[in-house]
Design a protein around this motif. Structure first.
Motif, short mmCIF file in Angstrom:
data_model
loop_
_atom_site.label_atom_id
_atom_site.label_comp_id
_atom_site.label_asym_id
_atom_site.label_seq_id
_atom_site.Cartn_x
_atom_site.Cartn_y
_atom_site.Cartn_z
N LEU A 80 0.83 -1.21 0.00
CA LEU A 80 0.00 0.00 0.00
C LEU A 80 0.86 1.26 0.00
O LEU A 80 0.55 2.25 -0.67
N GLU A 81 1.97 1.23 0.73
CA GLU A 81 2.88 2.37 0.77
C GLU A 81 3.53 2.61 -0.59
O GLU A 81 3.70 3.76 -1.02
N ALA A 82 3.88 1.53 -1.27
CA ALA A 82 4.45 1.66 -2.62
C ALA A 82 3.44 2.25 -3.58
O ALA A 82 3.77 3.11 -4.41
N THR A 83 2.19 1.81 -3.46
CA THR A 83 1.12 2.36 -4.32
C THR A 83 0.91 3.83 -4.03
O THR A 83 0.70 4.64 -4.95
N ALA A 84 0.97 4.20 -2.74
CA ALA A 84 0.81 5.62 -2.37
C ALA A 84 1.90 6.47 -3.00
O ALA A 84 1.66 7.58 -3.47
N GLY A 85 3.13 5.94 -3.02
CA GLY A 85 4.23 6.68 -3.64
C GLY A 85 4.00 6.91 -5.12
O GLY A 85 4.23 8.00 -5.64
N THR A 86 3.51 5.88 -5.80
CA THR A 86 3.21 6.01 -7.23
C THR A 86 2.09 7.02 -7.46
O THR A 86 2.16 7.84 -8.39
N GLN A 87 1.07 6.97 -6.62
CA GLN A 87 -0.05 7.89 -6.77
C GLN A 87 0.34 9.34 -6.45
O GLN A 87 -0.20 10.28 -7.03
N TRP A 88 1.30 9.53 -5.55
CA TRP A 88 1.76 10.88 -5.25
C TRP A 88 2.42 11.51 -6.47
O TRP A 88 2.22 12.69 -6.76
N PHE A 89 3.18 10.72 -7.21
CA PHE A 89 3.78 11.22 -8.45
C PHE A 89 2.69 11.58 -9.46
O PHE A 89 2.82 12.55 -10.22
N LEU A 110 -8.45 5.78 -3.53
CA LEU A 110 -7.78 6.22 -2.30
C LEU A 110 -7.05 7.55 -2.51
O LEU A 110 -6.83 8.29 -1.57
N THR A 111 -6.68 7.83 -3.77
CA THR A 111 -5.97 9.07 -4.07
C THR A 111 -6.87 10.27 -3.81
O THR A 111 -6.45 11.25 -3.17
N ALA A 112 -8.10 10.23 -4.31
CA ALA A 112 -9.04 11.32 -4.08
C ALA A 112 -9.33 11.50 -2.59
O ALA A 112 -9.42 12.62 -2.09
N ALA A 113 -9.45 10.38 -1.88
CA ALA A 113 -9.72 10.45 -0.44
C ALA A 113 -8.56 11.11 0.29
O ALA A 113 -8.77 11.93 1.20
N ALA A 114 -7.33 10.78 -0.08
CA ALA A 114 -6.16 11.38 0.56
C ALA A 114 -6.09 12.87 0.27
O ALA A 114 -5.75 13.67 1.15
N ILE A 115 -6.42 13.27 -0.96
CA ILE A 115 -6.40 14.69 -1.33
C ILE A 115 -7.43 15.46 -0.52
O ILE A 115 -7.15 16.56 -0.03
N HIS A 116 -8.62 14.89 -0.35
CA HIS A 116 -9.64 15.54 0.47
C HIS A 116 -9.15 15.72 1.91
O HIS A 116 -9.39 16.76 2.53
N SER A 117 -8.46 14.71 2.44
CA SER A 117 -7.97 14.78 3.82
C SER A 117 -6.89 15.85 3.98
O SER A 117 -6.69 16.37 5.08
N ARG A 133 6.97 18.75 -1.21
CA ARG A 133 7.92 17.72 -0.81
C ARG A 133 7.64 17.24 0.62
O ARG A 133 7.73 16.04 0.91
N TRP A 134 7.31 18.18 1.50
CA TRP A 134 6.99 17.80 2.88
C TRP A 134 5.66 17.05 2.96
O TRP A 134 5.46 16.19 3.82
N LEU A 135 4.75 17.37 2.04
CA LEU A 135 3.41 16.78 2.08
C LEU A 135 3.39 15.32 1.62
O LEU A 135 2.39 14.63 1.82
N SER A 136 4.44 14.88 0.98
CA SER A 136 4.43 13.51 0.45
C SER A 136 4.21 12.47 1.55
O SER A 136 3.46 11.51 1.36
N LYS A 137 4.83 12.68 2.71
CA LYS A 137 4.64 11.74 3.83
C LYS A 137 3.20 11.81 4.35
O LYS A 137 2.62 10.76 4.69
N ASN A 138 2.65 13.02 4.43
CA ASN A 138 1.27 13.16 4.88
C ASN A 138 0.31 12.46 3.91
O ASN A 138 -0.66 11.82 4.33
N PHE A 139 0.60 12.60 2.61
CA PHE A 139 -0.24 11.96 1.61
C PHE A 139 -0.21 10.44 1.79
O PHE A 139 -1.26 9.77 1.74
N THR A 140 0.97 9.89 1.99
CA THR A 140 1.10 8.44 2.18
C THR A 140 0.31 7.98 3.40
O THR A 140 -0.38 6.95 3.35
N ALA A 141 0.39 8.74 4.48
CA ALA A 141 -0.34 8.39 5.70
C ALA A 141 -1.84 8.42 5.47
O ALA A 141 -2.58 7.52 5.90
N GLU A 142 -2.33 9.46 4.78
CA GLU A 142 -3.76 9.59 4.51
C GLU A 142 -4.22 8.52 3.53
O GLU A 142 -5.34 8.01 3.62
N PHE A 143 -3.37 8.19 2.57
CA PHE A 143 -3.68 7.15 1.59
C PHE A 143 -3.86 5.80 2.29
O PHE A 143 -4.83 5.08 2.03
N LYS A 144 -2.95 5.48 3.20
CA LYS A 144 -3.04 4.22 3.93
C LYS A 144 -4.24 4.21 4.86
O LYS A 144 -4.90 3.18 5.03
#
Length: 202
Positions: A80-89, A110-117, A133-144
């Motif tokens: 799931l974390e790997a998928t989140a990284g791909t979706q962040w790009f 899950l990408t749209a849900a993370a963006i809303h969060s 760049r700082w938000l990438s970790k937050n996006f991964t957390a919200e995606f998961k």
């Protein structure tokens, strides 16, 4: 097949595989573990244990099953974390190509849900490169985190400025329910105005 039926079937397979009937205490132990982890997860862990060429030679105990469950969860988290990284790009690419005025579409809900969060598409587009760049970790957390929720109630799209200003009802979740965006538009406009004032004062 219900989870209870699956558990009973798996216990029969355990008994057949090891050539002995399960004692009542062993059955109760498996039932307790089913309540803790869920019958489906427990049964899958038992089957993986029995298929293990080394550990599978021994009757499954709590340590064996816990090791199988933890290993499965770690693999799922890593995937799931790997998928989140791909979706962040993919998000960064849409920010550059679509911008705040457009309403991009993402294949993974899950990408749209993370963006809303993270505050929504418009606010995300207004971030600087350093902030993104700082938000990438937050996006991964919200995606998961979104991956742990019922997909039926996840937002299936993000809204840009044009869609927000048109005040069109949109599907708020994948079940097709709709909601007015009047309140959301007002809040977005206020945030944009405040952000603009803050930038002018710098």
């Amino acid at each position: 097949m219900t989870p209870g039926d699956k558990l009973q079937q798996t216990l029969r397979l355990v008994s057949a595989n090891y050539g002995k009937a399960l004692a009542p205490e062993q059955v109760e132990l498996f039932r307790a573990m089913a309540k803790q982890h869920g019958a489906n997860l427990l049964c899958d862990a038992i089957m993986r244990h029995m298929q293990d060429p080394d550990a599978g030679m021994f009757f499954p105990n709590m340590a064996h099953i816990s090791a199988q469950i933890v290993g499965t969860q770690k693999q799922a988290d890593a995937s799931l974390e790997a998928t989140a990284g791909t979706q962040w790009f993919a998000v960064l690419d849409k920010i550059r190509k679509v911008g705040a005025y457009g309403s991009p579409k993402f294949e993974n809900p899950l990408t749209a849900a993370a963006i809303h969060s993270l505050g929504g598409w418009v606010q995300l587009c207004r971030k600087t490169e350093d902030e993104l760049r700082w938000l990438s970790k937050n996006f991964t957390a919200e995606f998961k985190s979104a991956g742990e929720r019922n997909p039926e109630f996840l937002p299936n799209k993000v809204q840009g400025l044009i869609a927000l200003k048109n005040n069109r009802p949109i599907s708020s979740s994948s079940n097709g329910s709709t909601a007015s965006l009047g309140t959301l538009i007002g809040e977005a406009a206020k945030r944009l105005k405040n952000d603009s004032r803050g930038n002018d004062g710098e």
